[in-house]
Structure formats: C-alpha cells, structure tokens
Design a protein around this motif. Structure first.
Motif: not given
Lengths: 498, 498
Positions: A128, A131, A370, A372, A375-376, A378-380, B52-53, B56, B61, B63-65, B70
């Motif tokens: 992760l 990535v 770190r 994770i 990841w949270v 960037l996605r949130r 994992l790669r 993903l 991303p 936009n947020g979600e 998540i």
C-alpha cells in the motif's frame, strides 16, 4: 504434559475489545470537545517552566486507575498549557493539518500496530505504501522517473530531516565508491540562506565537515531564490580548491519566506557537476496538486530526490513525509544491513522480486503503517477536496496581502506565492533603525493577546512577521479578525510613541 | 475594508467536531472488531507481491467518498493480507505491545497534533516529556545521573536507531573537539556479534569508516554476552594501530538470543579508554521495572546513555523509544542548530532556564507528543500492572522452556532469561549437518500453518528457532497450543524422513 498454569498469568487484559471500545470512544469524544472549544484557549501557551512538574508527583504511580480521571487531568493540566497547533488562529511555522480522515488513519495505524520494515513483516502494508507514493507523486505532477511504475520509487518517513539524511548518505556513499573514505573530508553540500536548517544538521550528522557546508546568499532581486550563477560560482571555487561538490538542495517554498528555487536550472547544473539534487517541497509540495502551481517544479525530472510533508498542508495528521528517488538502488545500497533474524527464509530469492524491504529506505528499522493514513485521506477527500483545501488557504493569504497593501502603515516584504504572507509594520515617520524594534514589539503584543500566534524571520537584515495560513479550521472570519488585531495593536504601538 | 469573501473559501470543514466524532467512533469500533476477530486470520500474511496493487486503481481518486466504504475496503483488502503483530500467536522479532491505554494515548497525540520541538512551540508537552522520562527512569532503577533531577535527562525518540545515531554523533563530536575533522577516519565503534544491526548502520550513517566497526565474537560459555577481556583486546589492538576507540555498545537482551552484556564491567572499561558506553535495553529494559531483573544493569551509572523501547513490552503502541543521557550538554551541542524563525523572542535569555528545546535532543525538527501516551499508560496500569504484564509473559516463557526440556527431541540453545525461548528440534538419530535443514523446515511449516509466527537466528553456526513471547493478548492457552503445534509439526517432519 500436565504442568498447570502459573498463578496470575492471565489476569491482565489490556486489549479487551469491549473495554477498548468504551475507553477509546471516550478519548475520541474528548478530542471532539477539544476542537469544539479550541478558540477559547490562548493560541500560544504562556506556561512557565516548572509549572506542570510542580503539579505532578515526583514518583510514578504504583497502581492503575480508570480512564475518566486521566482524561479529566489531561483537560485540567495539559490542554490549557499547550500551544494550539490546530487553532484556527495558529499562523506560526507552517501549518500542521489535522483532519478527520487523517485522524481515522492514525486510529487504524495505531490500532493495527504493525511494523512494515520488511516485506514479510507486513506485505500489504508495504505494498500500500508503494501505491500511495505513486498516487501522490502523480497528483503532484512528478515525472515517471520518481514512481515505481517508472523505475523510481517512494517511501514514507516521519520528517524531512530523516529523508534528507538518507539522501545525503546515498549521495555520500555513491561518491565514496570512487574515492577512499578520506573523500568524506572533501565533500561539499550547497544550500541557500533560506534552505531549511535540516540540511546543515543533516550534513553534519553524516560526517561532512561543517566547514564544507556552503550557505549561498539570496536576494530580494530574485525573490530570495537561488540563482544558477551563484551556485556555479561557489561550486567552481570549491573545485579549484580540490574539493568535491556532493549535494545541492533546492527548495520549493522555503520556511522563512516561501521562496522557490529554479529547480530545472539547478538540475542541469547538478548533473553537469555530478552532484545529487534534492528538492525540498515540505510545505509547498502539497500545493503542486493544483495545476496553477506546477510551474514551480518545471524540470524536476533532473533531480535525484524530492520530499513533501503531508503532515503540513495535506490534511494528514503528524507524522508523515514523502520521499521519492529516481534510483532506489543507490538509496538501498547505502542503507541496507540485514542481520540473520531478518533474513526471510520462507521465500526463495527468485520470488523476492517486488518484495520491498522498507527498512533499507530509511534510518530506523521500526516504522509505523503510515500508508493507511494517506489512503484514508486520499479517498475521503479526493483530489478535489485536497485542492480545495489548498486554494481556500491561498485565497485567504491573497486577501490578507491585499489588506496589508491597502493600509500604508504596512509593507509586504516578499511577494506572496502560496499561503504565507511576510510583512512588517512601517509607519512613515520611523527611521529604518527603529522599524525592527517596532515589529518585534508588534509581534510580541499580538501573540501575547492569545488571539493569534505568528513567528518572525529575518531577511536582508529586516525583522519580518510571518503569517502562515493553513490550519484546517481557519476560516475567512479568522483572517479578518487577525488583520484587525494586527491593525489595532499597530495603532496602540504607534500611539505609545507619540 | 470591504473586500468580500473569495468564493469557495469556507466550504470544506475536515475537522467539524460532529463529523469527527461519528467517523472516529466508527474507526474505533473497527479496531475493536479487529481485536475480537484477530485469531481468525493467519498470523503471518501469505500475500504475494502485486496482489494489492492489481486491485487498486493506478490513479488517485478525484472525488471524495464517505468513511464507511473506506473502512469496508480496509477490511476486505488490507486486513487479511497483514502480518498480525497483535495476534496472541505472534512470536516473531520482539513484541509490539498495543494496549487500550497506549491507543488512547495515540488518540490524544494524534488529535491534539502539537509538535513539541521547542519550548515555546509546546511548553507543557515538553515538560510532560521530561517528567515521564524521570518516572520511567526511576521505575527501571536508573541512577539519578540519568534523570533531570540528577543533572542528566531523557527524550522520546521513535526508534532505537534514532537514539543510537544521536549518541554516536554526540560521542563523535565530543572526540572531534580534541581532533581535527580527519579524526573521524580513526574512530572505532565496538559491538558484539549479538548487538542490534542498528549500531553498524548508525556508525556508517554518521561517517565512521565501515572498516572501523568491530564485531566482537561472543560464545555459549558466556551465554553470548560480551566479555571485558575480548573488548579490551580489541581496543588495545586498535590503539596500537593508532586508532581512537570511540563508542561501545552493551546490550541488555539482544535481539537474536536475549543475551545480556556485563554493563558495569564494560562501563569501567569504557571510562578507562574514554569511550562512550551506550546500553541498549530496547526489549528487556521494560523488565527492569521488576526487581528480580535489576541485576542486569548493575553498574549502569558508568554508562553515558541508555535506551529502552516502550513500544516493545511496555503496553505502549508504536512508536516510542526512551533515551537517557548523563550529559545533555554533550548531546545538544552536537545536535543544536537554530534558524532565525525558531528563535523565541518572547522570553528573555535569562528566563530560558528550564526551557528544553527537544529539537536539540534528536535528529528531526518535527516530533509527536509521545509523552502523553506514556502518561496515560503509566497512570492507567500503574507500575503494578506493567510488572504483571512482564511477569505473565516471563512465566509463559518458563513454561515453554520446561515443556521443551521435557521432550527429548528438542534442545534449548540459550538459557532463557526474559520471555524469549531459543530452541531447536534435534531428533537423536540425526547428524549435526541435517539439523539445520530440519529446523528450517520446521519453522516454515509452523509459520505456513497460520497458527503461529516465529523467526530464526543463527548462533555458533546453529539455526535456532526463536519464540518471543509478549503480545498483549497472548494467554497461557496460546502458549500450550503453540507447543502442541511445534510438537505435531516436528513429528510430521520426523515421519517424512523415516
């Protein structure tokens, strides 16, 4: 086997899930309450040395106690004496962006509590991280040579200082391949008078003689950025003395005044002289995700490494520093030592392709998960949210800059580029020699009011007040209030002198 | 002033207290559920590189979600592929003790998100760190010379490696005061073949020539501890060659086999030759809070520095390493660089007594508020609870050691001292040369079962399996099950060969 259970073995259960949930929720609510009330506290602490020590016992507690009393004591004894980095009126240093997603990421990191130092110690945590480094590199517009997909790669450190030391050691050991170890005495590191002090500290730490650290002067004429000519002159002078140019630091957004060095031109120069070029974008690197700031890193593909701190302006709680390099092998050959107990016997060496051991990309063995957190985040928020976070702070800084310009008692000392405004109070009737003292006084009374916290720097021998905007909770109303506060205190100081 | 608010400035509110509480509680419940289910997962991940790669997106991303999706993805994609350091069947490396109090401490650290790098940047966070260092030092039985109250002092780092580098630099620069910078080429660092690899890496990082790092052999006769004679011989040989003995590392509980070096005798030797003595008690330092282990650090007052990692065996989530020194001035004079923007103009220099700037005690500038984590841990469990945590793991290790001794197919290779058991499978009918291969196979099948995770080391050319007990959730039943697992797999391997 009938050996019985030793007494007292299973009494303690410090990770009982029910107790864990209850106590941790209480702590979450405590922090939510802290954010709700944060404007009630003076931004900068006025605590005196010894004030807490006097209140605490000299001896550690013998017996445990429930969490409620502990949280109550954090509220009573600690919170009022903190300097509140998350206050919307915190304008010191550079921002330290907490956010809900960054905090959730910290919860996951601390709760899972895994240590991805080798592949086998945490395969997916390692992957992760790779990535995330590619994702953030792409968002910042870094060329492929810094991404794993392009032969480079990235790693998460805790701070720029660690990242810088790793690159200094990589550069040093690459050069030592051609020299004997005495060569270390001849190596020279170049930075500007605006570069972060971590370069000087880092160079000293890795054994470069302090007398071989060059601080190149910058000037207002080039907005306090390095010029290629000044670096070339310094390098040529060192070569003439038989020294070896090793490492050049370029900064995108210096700490003092937010200056930007000409990355591409310095890259050409570094290549010409065989120097390592590191681009320190600790603060302003976050802004590169907005296309309007991409010009700041034109030519970055000529650099050897780039760093950026998501814990500054990327809605990511401490600590987190991204380091990208174009040649992971140079980094890992300088940093890799594998004791027997870290030899992974479960995978044959052929299978090890793609198994990164991140211990070889950093100083320490132990490391937190770190990735994770990123990841949270960037996605949130998505790229859209992260760009909005940058732009709203930049807009606030623009407003403040315009407001200063509209009041002829103030000067803006360096043209604003990101969200940092450097200014000073300069009433017409004052001679140059008293302006520094006036600004020192102004800064002290502003900070002593508890309503805002800023710090100063000195450029061209001028004492300058820095307003670094970027706290997560800062809104336009805080910027307006702060401007009024500065005006009001300036007026008071002016009247004192009449 | 009527300049209006720029558009879009105040839309984002990533620290809205209500949203913060809701999303953070969801994350807490996620972790509570993880602990509830942790025994369902294979302890060591079997994930393959790229797995994992592939799942993903290559692109970050836009936009947020919401947080729920998540967290669901963390559950689906990440959790099953982790190596579970918090599993009660995790016996690899050394323990990484999470706890409810350690986690609450992490919540406070991440939520307050302050950076105590200078006094003014966080007065009470700085002061709490000082008090915690004194408390833990007292609990461990360190003499007054390591406490602030006795003229020494302590600091919280993230890892032993950072602590070691700081002490190496302090020792190096203290020696350079008497030598020119060329002296760095003559400095020698001493460690045993059981010392942590961080000393070798650290010495290389700070510019000591790799050929000047001495690895002194240990032997079973002294339970793999250093002997004073072997160190003296190495030092005398170096002096005869014109080299400068700089730094000696003593370990209390080595990573490989848990060996203990004779701290007091090495202290006398180090003083005699003017070397810096560092005592690395990363793992076993926690055990020193129990009087029955105090003999391990007799004479520690002759050392220059001591380190211990609460994130190993002290119910403290990562990351956290305590470093104590007897002479803070030697450390800070090697590590202090203060740029203008960190000059505190609000306090006169006379007032600065007692205002520690912890940036001068470590590598980096940025640092987390780790002291609050230790305060919560110490108060929640008290010395009584922390001692019980150590003793229950030691009892489990004693049981496992006795169980091995009761089965004549196994040998205990090194006498157990703390909670680490080093053993190997040795059926009578096997010659020496095949025993290593058998144990390699045994370790692989045990780990591949997913029911336990251990690692190996090599001493005296023997492949040895390490069972490091200390995960927070480990109970006697896990130790019994693990012993049965080892017996069962050993039997299978034995039968394969018949």
């Amino acid at each position: 086997m009938a050996m019985g259970t030793p007494p007292l073995v299973d009494v303690l259960s410090p990770l009982d899930p029910e107790e864990f949930a209850v106590e941790s929720r209480a702590a979450v609510d405590f922090i939510a309450g802290y954010y709700r009330d944060i404007e009630k506290y003076p931004v900068r602490s006025e605590a005196e040395p010894g004030s807490l020590r006097r209140l605490l016992s000299d001896e550690p507690p013998e017996n445990g106690e429930p969490i409620d009393g502990i949280l109550a004591d954090v509220q009573q004894y600690i919170v009022p004496g903190l300097t509140h980095f998350q206050s919307p009126n915190f304008f010191a240093y550079y921002p330290f962006n907490a956010s809900t997603a960054g905090f959730v990421g910290e919860i996951l990191c601390a709760g899972l509590n895994v240590a991805p130092f080798t592949w086998v110690a945490s395969p997916l945590a390692t992957e992760l991280e790779g990535v995330m480094m590619d994702w953030i590199g792409k968002l910042m517009g870094l060329p492929d040579c810094f991404l794993f997909s392009g032969g480079g790669g990235g790693v998460l450190h805790g701070s720029t200082c660690e990242a810088v030391i790793c690159t200094l050691v990589a550069a040093r050991d690459r050069a030592l391949n051609r020299l004997t170890h005495e060569g270390i005495l001849k190596m020279v590191v170049y930075a500007s008078d605006q570069s972060h002090s971590t370069f000087q500290k880092g160079a000293k730490l890795v054994g470069i003689p302090p007398s071989n650290f060059r601080v190149i002067q910058t000037s207002a004429a080039f907005s306090y950025g390095l010029t290629v000519d000044s670096v070339r002159n310094a390098v040529e002078a060192d070569i003439a003395r038989g020294l070896v140019p090793l490492y050049l630091c370029a900064t995108v957004g210096t700490t003092g005044v937010g200056a930007v060095d000409p990355v591409g031109e310095l890259g050409e120069l570094a290549q010409h002289y065989g120097m390592w070029l590191h681009v320190d974008a600790a603060y302003a690197g976050s802004a590169l995700i907005c296309p309007e700031f991409q010009d700041c890193i034109q030519g970055v593909g000529l650099a050897d490494s780039v760093s950026m701190n998501p814990h500054k302006w990327f809605l990511t709680n401490m600590d987190c520093c991204c380091l990208w390099v174009t040649s992971p092998a140079v980094l890992t050959s300088a940093l890799s030592i594998t004791p027997e107990y870290l030899n992974d016997i479960s995978h044959g060496s052929a299978a090890k392709t793609g198994m990164i051991d991140y211990k070889d990309w950093q100083i320490a063995l132990t490391r937190r998960f770190r990735a994770i957190k990123l990841w949270v985040v960037l996605r949130r928020y998505g790229a859209v949210g992260l760009r909005a976070n940058i732009r709203r702070h930049v807009e606030m800084a623009k407003w403040f800059e315009l407001a200063l310009k509209a009041d002829d008692r103030f000067e803006v000392i360096v043209p604003r580029r990101f969200s940092l405004v450097c200014f000073r109070f300069r009433p017409r009737y004052e001679g140059d020699h008293t302006v520094d003292a006036l600004n020192r006084k102004l800064l002290n009374v502003v900070n002593a009011s508890g309503k805002a916290f800023m710090i100063h720097t000195i450029v061209d021998n001028k004492f300058v007040i820095r307003l670094a905007i970027g706290a997560t909770m800062t809104e336009m109303r805080h910027i307006r209030d702060t401007f009024e506060l500065v005006q009001e205190k300036a007026t008071e100081i002016g009247q004192d002198r009449d």
